[in-house]
Design a protein around this motif. Structure first.
Motif, PDB file in Angstrom:
ATOM      1  N   GLY A  25      48.729  63.467  24.279  1.00  0.00           N
ATOM      2  CA  GLY A  25      47.691  64.176  23.542  1.00  0.00           C
ATOM      3  C   GLY A  25      46.948  63.318  22.533  1.00  0.00           C
ATOM      4  N   GLU A  26      47.203  61.998  22.532  1.00  0.00           N
ATOM      5  CA  GLU A  26      46.544  61.095  21.591  1.00  0.00           C
ATOM      6  C   GLU A  26      45.162  60.698  22.117  1.00  0.00           C
ATOM      7  N   LEU A  27      44.191  60.629  21.217  1.00  0.00           N
ATOM      8  CA  LEU A  27      42.838  60.251  21.593  1.00  0.00           C
ATOM      9  C   LEU A  27      42.802  58.837  22.151  1.00  0.00           C
ATOM     10  N   ILE A  28      42.148  58.681  23.293  1.00  0.00           N
ATOM     11  CA  ILE A  28      41.922  57.373  23.886  1.00  0.00           C
ATOM     12  C   ILE A  28      40.456  56.988  23.689  1.00  0.00           C
ATOM     13  N   GLY A  29      39.541  57.916  23.956  1.00  0.00           N
ATOM     14  CA  GLY A  29      38.112  57.633  23.798  1.00  0.00           C
ATOM     15  C   GLY A  29      37.278  58.679  24.511  1.00  0.00           C
ATOM     16  N   ARG A  30      36.092  58.262  24.932  1.00  0.00           N
ATOM     17  CA  ARG A  30      35.167  59.151  25.655  1.00  0.00           C
ATOM     18  C   ARG A  30      34.552  58.408  26.831  1.00  0.00           C
ATOM     19  N   ILE A  45      33.321  54.416  32.774  1.00  0.00           N
ATOM     20  CA  ILE A  45      33.114  53.483  31.670  1.00  0.00           C
ATOM     21  C   ILE A  45      33.555  54.226  30.420  1.00  0.00           C
ATOM     22  N   LEU A  46      34.574  53.706  29.781  1.00  0.00           N
ATOM     23  CA  LEU A  46      35.255  54.396  28.690  1.00  0.00           C
ATOM     24  C   LEU A  46      35.026  53.677  27.369  1.00  0.00           C
ATOM     25  N   ALA A  47      34.517  54.423  26.383  1.00  0.00           N
ATOM     26  CA  ALA A  47      34.393  53.913  25.016  1.00  0.00           C
ATOM     27  C   ALA A  47      35.718  54.213  24.331  1.00  0.00           C
ATOM     28  N   VAL A  48      36.509  53.181  24.073  1.00  0.00           N
ATOM     29  CA  VAL A  48      37.845  53.338  23.509  1.00  0.00           C
ATOM     30  C   VAL A  48      37.746  53.660  22.022  1.00  0.00           C
ATOM     31  N   GLY A  49      38.549  54.612  21.580  1.00  0.00           N
ATOM     32  CA  GLY A  49      38.525  55.052  20.194  1.00  0.00           C
ATOM     33  C   GLY A  49      37.402  56.038  19.966  1.00  0.00           C
ATOM     34  N   ASP A  50      37.055  56.234  18.708  1.00  0.00           N
ATOM     35  CA  ASP A  50      35.967  57.165  18.448  1.00  0.00           C
ATOM     36  C   ASP A  50      34.700  56.419  18.065  1.00  0.00           C
ATOM     37  N   LEU A  51      34.679  55.113  18.360  1.00  0.00           N
ATOM     38  CA  LEU A  51      33.478  54.314  18.123  1.00  0.00           C
ATOM     39  C   LEU A  51      32.699  54.168  19.417  1.00  0.00           C
ATOM     40  N   VAL A  52      31.456  54.525  19.388  1.00  0.00           N
ATOM     41  CA  VAL A  52      30.565  54.283  20.516  1.00  0.00           C
ATOM     42  C   VAL A  52      29.403  53.491  19.955  1.00  0.00           C
ATOM     43  N   SER A  74      40.655  68.385  28.278  1.00  0.00           N
ATOM     44  CA  SER A  74      40.324  66.965  28.149  1.00  0.00           C
ATOM     45  C   SER A  74      40.646  66.263  29.460  1.00  0.00           C
ATOM     46  N   ILE A  75      40.162  65.069  29.579  1.00  0.00           N
ATOM     47  CA  ILE A  75      40.519  64.213  30.698  1.00  0.00           C
ATOM     48  C   ILE A  75      41.710  63.376  30.236  1.00  0.00           C
ATOM     49  N   VAL A  76      42.714  63.211  31.101  1.00  0.00           N
ATOM     50  CA  VAL A  76      43.939  62.505  30.712  1.00  0.00           C
ATOM     51  C   VAL A  76      44.042  61.182  31.476  1.00  0.00           C
ATOM     52  N   LEU A  77      44.355  60.131  30.723  1.00  0.00           N
ATOM     53  CA  LEU A  77      44.679  58.830  31.294  1.00  0.00           C
ATOM     54  C   LEU A  77      46.156  58.599  31.008  1.00  0.00           C
ATOM     55  N   PRO A  78      47.027  59.016  31.934  1.00  0.00           N
ATOM     56  CA  PRO A  78      48.473  58.948  31.698  1.00  0.00           C
ATOM     57  C   PRO A  78      48.963  57.533  31.405  1.00  0.00           C
TER      58      PRO A  78
END
Length: 95
Positions: A25-30, A45-52, A74-78
């Motif tokens: 459940g931890e944020l990875i990005g968007r 293409i993933l923006a890691v963290g909450d910085l875009v 949410s989308i999950v990246l296990p």
């Protein structure tokens, strides 16, 4: 593939900018975009963290590695973490 199977899929437009979390459940990005590879694979293409933006860490992840139907919405990246993805090479788009 029939039209019924296609209708059960996901439009890129609805996945773009969705939050990606790990299985804890931890944020990875968007998701910021998609690339359709010449090899037939699709990459998120993933923006890691909450910085875009220019300070964000942008990586390409195989769409097959993402769990799109998580009940949390949410989308999950296990098995991932921001720290682990931060070690991947930065994705640079070509002009």
């Amino acid at each position: 593939m029939g039209s019924k199977e296609v209708a059960k899929g996901y439009r890129a437009e609805t996945l773009r900018l969705k939050t990606v979390i790990n299985d804890k459940g931890e944020l990875i990005g968007r998701i910021s975009d998609f690339i359709f590879g010449k090899d037939g694979n699709i990459y998120a293409i993933l923006a890691v963290g909450d910085l875009v933006g220019p300070d964000g860490h942008i990586v390409a992840i195989s769409l097959r590695g993402l769990k799109l139907d998580d009940p949390r919405g949410s989308i999950v990246l296990p098995g991932s973490s921001q720290a682990a993805l931060g070690k991947l090479p930065v994705y640079l788009s070509s002009p």
